[in-house]
Motif scaffolding. Sequence first.
Motif, PDB file in Angstrom:
ATOM      1  N   GLN A  32     -26.005  27.115  17.124  1.00 16.89           N
ATOM      2  CA  GLN A  32     -25.054  27.647  18.093  1.00 16.89           C
ATOM      3  C   GLN A  32     -24.981  26.695  19.277  1.00 16.89           C
ATOM      4  O   GLN A  32     -25.995  26.112  19.678  1.00 16.89           O
ATOM      5  N   ASP A  33     -23.792  26.550  19.860  1.00 17.82           N
ATOM      6  CA  ASP A  33     -23.606  25.526  20.889  1.00 17.82           C
ATOM      7  C   ASP A  33     -24.405  25.816  22.147  1.00 17.82           C
ATOM      8  O   ASP A  33     -24.827  24.887  22.847  1.00 17.82           O
ATOM      9  N   GLU A  34     -24.639  27.088  22.477  1.00 16.16           N
ATOM     10  CA  GLU A  34     -25.396  27.388  23.690  1.00 16.16           C
ATOM     11  C   GLU A  34     -26.834  26.885  23.603  1.00 16.16           C
ATOM     12  O   GLU A  34     -27.482  26.646  24.637  1.00 16.16           O
ATOM     13  N   GLN A  35     -27.342  26.685  22.393  1.00 18.12           N
ATOM     14  CA  GLN A  35     -28.681  26.113  22.255  1.00 18.12           C
ATOM     15  C   GLN A  35     -28.749  24.701  22.819  1.00 18.12           C
ATOM     16  O   GLN A  35     -29.788  24.265  23.316  1.00 18.12           O
ATOM     17  N   LEU A  54     -18.878  27.796  28.654  1.00 22.50           N
ATOM     18  CA  LEU A  54     -20.226  28.119  28.210  1.00 22.50           C
ATOM     19  C   LEU A  54     -21.232  27.930  29.351  1.00 22.50           C
ATOM     20  O   LEU A  54     -22.139  28.748  29.533  1.00 22.50           O
ATOM     21  N   LEU A  55     -21.062  26.882  30.147  1.00 20.59           N
ATOM     22  CA  LEU A  55     -21.937  26.676  31.305  1.00 20.59           C
ATOM     23  C   LEU A  55     -21.792  27.814  32.308  1.00 20.59           C
ATOM     24  O   LEU A  55     -22.773  28.281  32.886  1.00 20.59           O
ATOM     25  N   ARG A 113     -20.838  30.875  31.572  1.00 27.77           N
ATOM     26  CA  ARG A 113     -21.419  32.070  30.944  1.00 27.77           C
ATOM     27  C   ARG A 113     -22.932  32.060  31.054  1.00 27.77           C
ATOM     28  O   ARG A 113     -23.556  33.101  31.281  1.00 27.77           O
ATOM     29  N   GLU A 114     -23.539  30.874  30.884  1.00 24.44           N
ATOM     30  CA  GLU A 114     -24.990  30.739  30.954  1.00 24.44           C
ATOM     31  C   GLU A 114     -25.497  30.590  32.392  1.00 24.44           C
ATOM     32  O   GLU A 114     -26.695  30.487  32.622  1.00 24.44           O
ATOM     33  N   SER A 142     -14.453  24.634  26.234  1.00 16.41           N
ATOM     34  CA  SER A 142     -15.538  25.502  25.778  1.00 16.41           C
ATOM     35  C   SER A 142     -16.845  25.151  26.481  1.00 16.41           C
ATOM     36  O   SER A 142     -17.645  26.032  26.797  1.00 16.41           O
ATOM     37  N   THR A 169     -19.436  18.252  23.123  1.00 17.28           N
ATOM     38  CA  THR A 169     -18.714  19.494  22.830  1.00 17.28           C
ATOM     39  C   THR A 169     -17.291  19.396  23.350  1.00 17.28           C
ATOM     40  O   THR A 169     -16.898  18.387  23.944  1.00 17.28           O
ATOM     41  N   VAL A 219     -27.247  23.641  25.465  1.00 11.38           N
ATOM     42  CA  VAL A 219     -27.424  23.725  26.918  1.00 11.38           C
ATOM     43  C   VAL A 219     -28.909  23.771  27.248  1.00 11.38           C
ATOM     44  O   VAL A 219     -29.392  23.028  28.121  1.00 11.38           O
ATOM     45  N   ARG A 220     -29.642  24.613  26.548  1.00 10.36           N
ATOM     46  CA  ARG A 220     -31.081  24.740  26.801  1.00 10.36           C
ATOM     47  C   ARG A 220     -31.828  23.462  26.418  1.00 10.36           C
ATOM     48  O   ARG A 220     -32.777  23.047  27.100  1.00 10.36           O
TER      49      ARG A 220
END
Length: 239
Positions: free
Chosen positions: A154-157, A180-181, A183-184, A176, A172, A159-160
Amino acid sequence: MRSLIFALLVLAAGSHAADSLQLRLLTEDYPPFNMQTPGKQITGSATDIVRELMLRSGIRYSIELLPWLRAYNRAVLEPGTCVFATTRTDQRESQFKWIGPVGETSWVLFGRSDNPRVLNNLEEARRYRLGGYAGDAVAQYLIARNFDVDLATQDEQNVRKLLAGRIDYWATGKHSGFLLLAREKVSNIRPVLTFNTTFLYLACNIGMSDQLASQLNDTLRKMQKDGTVAKINARYLPD
Protein backbone atom coordinates in the motif's frame (compact mmCIF):
# COMPACT_ATOMS: atom_id res chain seq x y z
CA MET A 1 -45.43 -5.43 -43.51
CA ARG A 2 -42.92 -8.22 -42.91
CA SER A 3 -40.09 -5.70 -43.24
CA LEU A 4 -41.73 -3.48 -40.63
CA ILE A 5 -42.20 -6.38 -38.21
CA PHE A 6 -38.58 -7.48 -38.72
CA ALA A 7 -37.30 -3.95 -38.05
CA LEU A 8 -39.34 -3.72 -34.85
CA LEU A 9 -37.99 -7.06 -33.67
CA VAL A 10 -34.41 -5.93 -34.32
CA LEU A 11 -34.98 -2.71 -32.39
CA ALA A 12 -36.57 -4.60 -29.51
CA ALA A 13 -33.67 -7.05 -29.40
CA GLY A 14 -31.15 -4.20 -29.39
CA SER A 15 -33.01 -2.42 -26.61
CA HIS A 16 -33.12 -5.60 -24.55
CA ALA A 17 -29.39 -6.14 -25.04
CA ALA A 18 -28.65 -2.60 -23.82
CA ASP A 19 -30.94 -3.05 -20.82
CA SER A 20 -29.31 -6.36 -19.87
CA LEU A 21 -25.73 -5.08 -20.16
CA GLN A 22 -24.05 -4.55 -16.81
CA LEU A 23 -20.40 -3.79 -16.14
CA ARG A 24 -18.46 -4.50 -12.96
CA LEU A 25 -16.25 -1.48 -12.35
CA LEU A 26 -13.33 -2.03 -9.98
CA THR A 27 -11.09 0.64 -8.50
CA GLU A 28 -8.60 1.28 -5.71
CA ASP A 29 -8.00 3.95 -3.10
CA TYR A 30 -6.07 6.48 -5.20
CA PRO A 31 -7.21 9.99 -4.29
CA PRO A 32 -8.36 12.31 -5.73
CA PHE A 33 -9.26 10.08 -8.70
CA ASN A 34 -10.94 7.25 -6.77
CA MET A 35 -11.43 6.93 -3.02
CA GLN A 36 -13.87 5.90 -0.32
CA THR A 37 -15.52 8.37 2.05
CA PRO A 38 -15.96 7.61 5.78
CA GLY A 39 -19.55 6.71 4.87
CA LYS A 40 -18.19 4.03 2.47
CA GLN A 41 -19.29 5.89 -0.67
CA ILE A 42 -16.85 5.53 -3.57
CA THR A 43 -16.12 8.92 -5.07
CA GLY A 44 -13.34 10.95 -6.73
CA SER A 45 -12.85 12.77 -10.01
CA ALA A 46 -12.38 9.66 -12.18
CA THR A 47 -15.20 7.87 -10.35
CA ASP A 48 -17.65 10.70 -11.03
CA ILE A 49 -16.60 10.86 -14.68
CA VAL A 50 -17.10 7.10 -15.07
CA ARG A 51 -20.49 7.25 -13.32
CA GLU A 52 -21.67 9.99 -15.70
CA LEU A 53 -20.31 8.02 -18.65
CA MET A 54 -22.32 4.95 -17.64
CA LEU A 55 -25.44 7.07 -17.11
CA ARG A 56 -25.22 8.70 -20.54
CA SER A 57 -24.53 5.34 -22.18
CA GLY A 58 -27.51 3.65 -20.50
CA ILE A 59 -25.32 0.95 -18.95
CA ARG A 60 -26.09 -0.58 -15.56
CA TYR A 61 -23.01 -0.97 -13.39
CA SER A 62 -21.59 -1.72 -9.97
CA ILE A 63 -18.47 -0.14 -8.44
CA GLU A 64 -16.25 -1.91 -5.92
CA LEU A 65 -13.06 -0.68 -4.25
CA LEU A 66 -10.36 -3.35 -3.90
CA PRO A 67 -6.59 -3.60 -3.42
CA TRP A 68 -5.01 -2.62 -6.73
CA LEU A 69 -3.54 -5.95 -7.85
CA ARG A 70 -6.80 -7.79 -7.14
CA ALA A 71 -8.83 -5.21 -9.06
CA TYR A 72 -6.39 -5.23 -11.96
CA ASN A 73 -6.19 -9.03 -12.25
CA ARG A 74 -9.97 -9.43 -12.12
CA ALA A 75 -10.37 -6.96 -14.98
CA VAL A 76 -7.83 -8.92 -17.02
CA LEU A 77 -9.51 -12.27 -16.36
CA GLU A 78 -13.24 -11.62 -15.95
CA PRO A 79 -15.54 -10.64 -18.85
CA GLY A 80 -17.71 -7.60 -18.26
CA THR A 81 -15.19 -6.15 -15.80
CA CYS A 82 -13.24 -2.88 -15.96
CA VAL A 83 -10.66 -1.25 -13.69
CA PHE A 84 -9.89 2.45 -13.21
CA ALA A 85 -8.11 4.83 -13.06
CA THR A 86 -5.42 2.93 -14.96
CA THR A 87 -2.23 4.22 -16.55
CA ARG A 88 -2.01 3.12 -20.18
CA THR A 89 1.41 1.59 -20.81
CA ASP A 90 2.99 -0.49 -23.57
CA GLN A 91 3.05 -3.46 -21.20
CA ARG A 92 -0.69 -3.21 -20.53
CA GLU A 93 -1.87 -2.14 -24.00
CA SER A 94 -2.94 -5.53 -25.32
CA GLN A 95 -4.63 -6.62 -22.09
CA PHE A 96 -7.62 -4.24 -22.23
CA LYS A 97 -10.05 -2.18 -24.25
CA TRP A 98 -9.23 1.41 -23.30
CA ILE A 99 -11.78 4.14 -22.51
CA GLY A 100 -10.43 7.59 -21.79
CA PRO A 101 -8.62 9.41 -20.61
CA VAL A 102 -10.55 9.95 -17.38
CA GLY A 103 -7.68 11.71 -15.60
CA GLU A 104 -4.15 13.04 -15.83
CA THR A 105 -1.36 13.02 -13.28
CA SER A 106 2.34 13.72 -12.90
CA TRP A 107 4.81 11.29 -11.37
CA VAL A 108 6.91 12.74 -8.57
CA LEU A 109 9.77 11.75 -6.30
CA PHE A 110 9.11 12.90 -2.73
CA GLY A 111 11.90 13.27 -0.18
CA ARG A 112 12.25 14.25 3.45
CA SER A 113 12.40 17.98 4.04
CA ASP A 114 15.65 17.63 6.00
CA ASN A 115 17.35 16.09 2.94
CA PRO A 116 19.30 18.91 1.22
CA ARG A 117 20.06 16.83 -1.86
CA VAL A 118 18.98 18.28 -5.24
CA LEU A 119 17.92 16.06 -8.14
CA ASN A 120 18.04 17.66 -11.58
CA ASN A 121 16.73 14.62 -13.45
CA LEU A 122 15.61 11.05 -12.86
CA GLU A 123 18.98 9.57 -13.77
CA GLU A 124 20.52 11.28 -10.73
CA ALA A 125 18.20 9.21 -8.52
CA ARG A 126 19.62 5.94 -9.82
CA ARG A 127 22.09 5.57 -6.95
CA TYR A 128 19.31 5.80 -4.35
CA ARG A 129 16.64 3.46 -3.00
CA LEU A 130 13.16 4.39 -4.18
CA GLY A 131 9.82 3.41 -2.68
CA GLY A 132 6.88 2.31 -4.82
CA TYR A 133 3.95 -0.04 -4.44
CA ALA A 134 3.31 -3.37 -6.10
CA GLY A 135 1.53 -3.28 -9.44
CA ASP A 136 1.59 0.49 -9.74
CA ALA A 137 2.59 1.96 -13.11
CA VAL A 138 5.10 4.33 -11.46
CA ALA A 139 6.94 1.44 -9.82
CA GLN A 140 6.76 -0.66 -13.00
CA TYR A 141 8.23 2.22 -15.00
CA LEU A 142 11.19 2.51 -12.63
CA ILE A 143 11.78 -1.23 -12.31
CA ALA A 144 11.82 -1.57 -16.11
CA ARG A 145 14.63 0.98 -16.14
CA ASN A 146 16.62 -0.91 -13.50
CA PHE A 147 16.13 1.49 -10.62
CA ASP A 148 16.36 0.11 -7.09
CA VAL A 149 12.68 0.02 -6.05
CA ASP A 150 11.50 -1.23 -2.67
CA LEU A 151 7.88 -2.33 -3.12
CA ALA A 152 5.08 -1.91 -0.59
CA THR A 153 1.60 -3.41 -0.70
CA GLN A 154 0.00 0.00 0.00
CA ASP A 155 1.32 3.45 -0.88
CA GLU A 156 0.94 4.86 2.64
CA GLN A 157 3.59 2.38 3.78
CA ASN A 158 6.09 4.32 1.69
CA VAL A 159 5.42 7.45 3.75
CA ARG A 160 6.44 5.60 6.91
CA LYS A 161 9.45 4.00 5.20
CA LEU A 162 10.64 7.40 3.97
CA LEU A 163 10.30 8.95 7.43
CA ALA A 164 12.19 6.01 8.94
CA GLY A 165 15.02 6.29 6.39
CA ARG A 166 14.35 2.88 4.87
CA ILE A 167 14.04 4.49 1.41
CA ASP A 168 15.65 7.65 0.05
CA TYR A 169 12.73 8.81 -2.11
CA TRP A 170 9.09 7.89 -2.60
CA ALA A 171 7.83 7.62 -6.18
CA THR A 172 4.11 8.25 -6.65
CA GLY A 173 1.49 10.38 -8.39
CA LYS A 174 1.55 14.10 -7.59
CA HIS A 175 -2.08 14.55 -6.53
CA SER A 176 -2.36 11.27 -4.66
CA GLY A 177 0.97 11.92 -2.92
CA PHE A 178 -0.06 15.31 -1.57
CA LEU A 179 -3.48 14.01 -0.45
CA LEU A 180 -1.92 10.99 1.21
CA LEU A 181 0.50 13.23 3.15
CA ALA A 182 -2.44 15.37 4.27
CA ARG A 183 -4.39 12.27 5.31
CA GLU A 184 -1.41 10.95 7.28
CA LYS A 185 -0.82 14.44 8.78
CA VAL A 186 2.81 14.47 7.60
CA SER A 187 4.40 17.86 6.87
CA ASN A 188 8.12 17.10 6.61
CA ILE A 189 8.03 15.43 3.19
CA ARG A 190 8.31 17.50 0.02
CA PRO A 191 8.28 16.97 -3.76
CA VAL A 192 11.80 16.80 -5.15
CA LEU A 193 11.45 15.93 -8.84
CA THR A 194 8.64 15.61 -11.39
CA PHE A 195 9.73 13.03 -13.97
CA ASN A 196 6.70 12.06 -16.06
CA THR A 197 3.11 13.00 -16.94
CA THR A 198 0.57 10.32 -17.78
CA PHE A 199 -3.12 9.88 -18.60
CA LEU A 200 -5.46 7.58 -16.70
CA TYR A 201 -8.12 5.35 -18.28
CA LEU A 202 -11.03 3.03 -17.70
CA ALA A 203 -9.48 -0.30 -18.74
CA CYS A 204 -12.04 -2.97 -19.69
CA ASN A 205 -11.70 -6.71 -20.19
CA ILE A 206 -10.46 -7.51 -23.68
CA GLY A 207 -13.75 -9.31 -24.39
CA MET A 208 -15.63 -6.01 -24.60
CA SER A 209 -16.82 -5.43 -28.17
CA ASP A 210 -15.03 -2.85 -30.27
CA GLN A 211 -18.43 -1.27 -30.92
CA LEU A 212 -19.13 -0.70 -27.21
CA ALA A 213 -15.60 0.59 -26.57
CA SER A 214 -15.99 3.03 -29.46
CA GLN A 215 -19.41 4.13 -28.19
CA LEU A 216 -18.04 4.79 -24.70
CA ASN A 217 -15.09 6.77 -26.06
CA ASP A 218 -17.43 8.83 -28.26
CA THR A 219 -19.65 9.62 -25.28
CA LEU A 220 -16.63 10.57 -23.17
CA ARG A 221 -15.41 12.94 -25.87
CA LYS A 222 -18.82 14.63 -25.80
CA MET A 223 -18.50 15.00 -22.03
CA GLN A 224 -15.11 16.64 -22.52
CA LYS A 225 -16.46 18.94 -25.21
CA ASP A 226 -19.52 20.09 -23.26
CA GLY A 227 -17.47 20.90 -20.15
CA THR A 228 -18.72 18.08 -17.92
CA VAL A 229 -15.26 16.59 -17.36
CA ALA A 230 -13.76 19.98 -16.50
CA LYS A 231 -16.54 20.69 -13.98
CA ILE A 232 -16.01 17.34 -12.26
CA ASN A 233 -12.23 17.80 -12.12
CA ALA A 234 -12.66 21.28 -10.62
CA ARG A 235 -14.38 19.74 -7.60
CA TYR A 236 -11.44 17.50 -6.76
CA LEU A 237 -8.20 18.75 -8.32
CA PRO A 238 -6.32 21.82 -7.12
CA ASP A 239 -5.49 24.53 -9.64
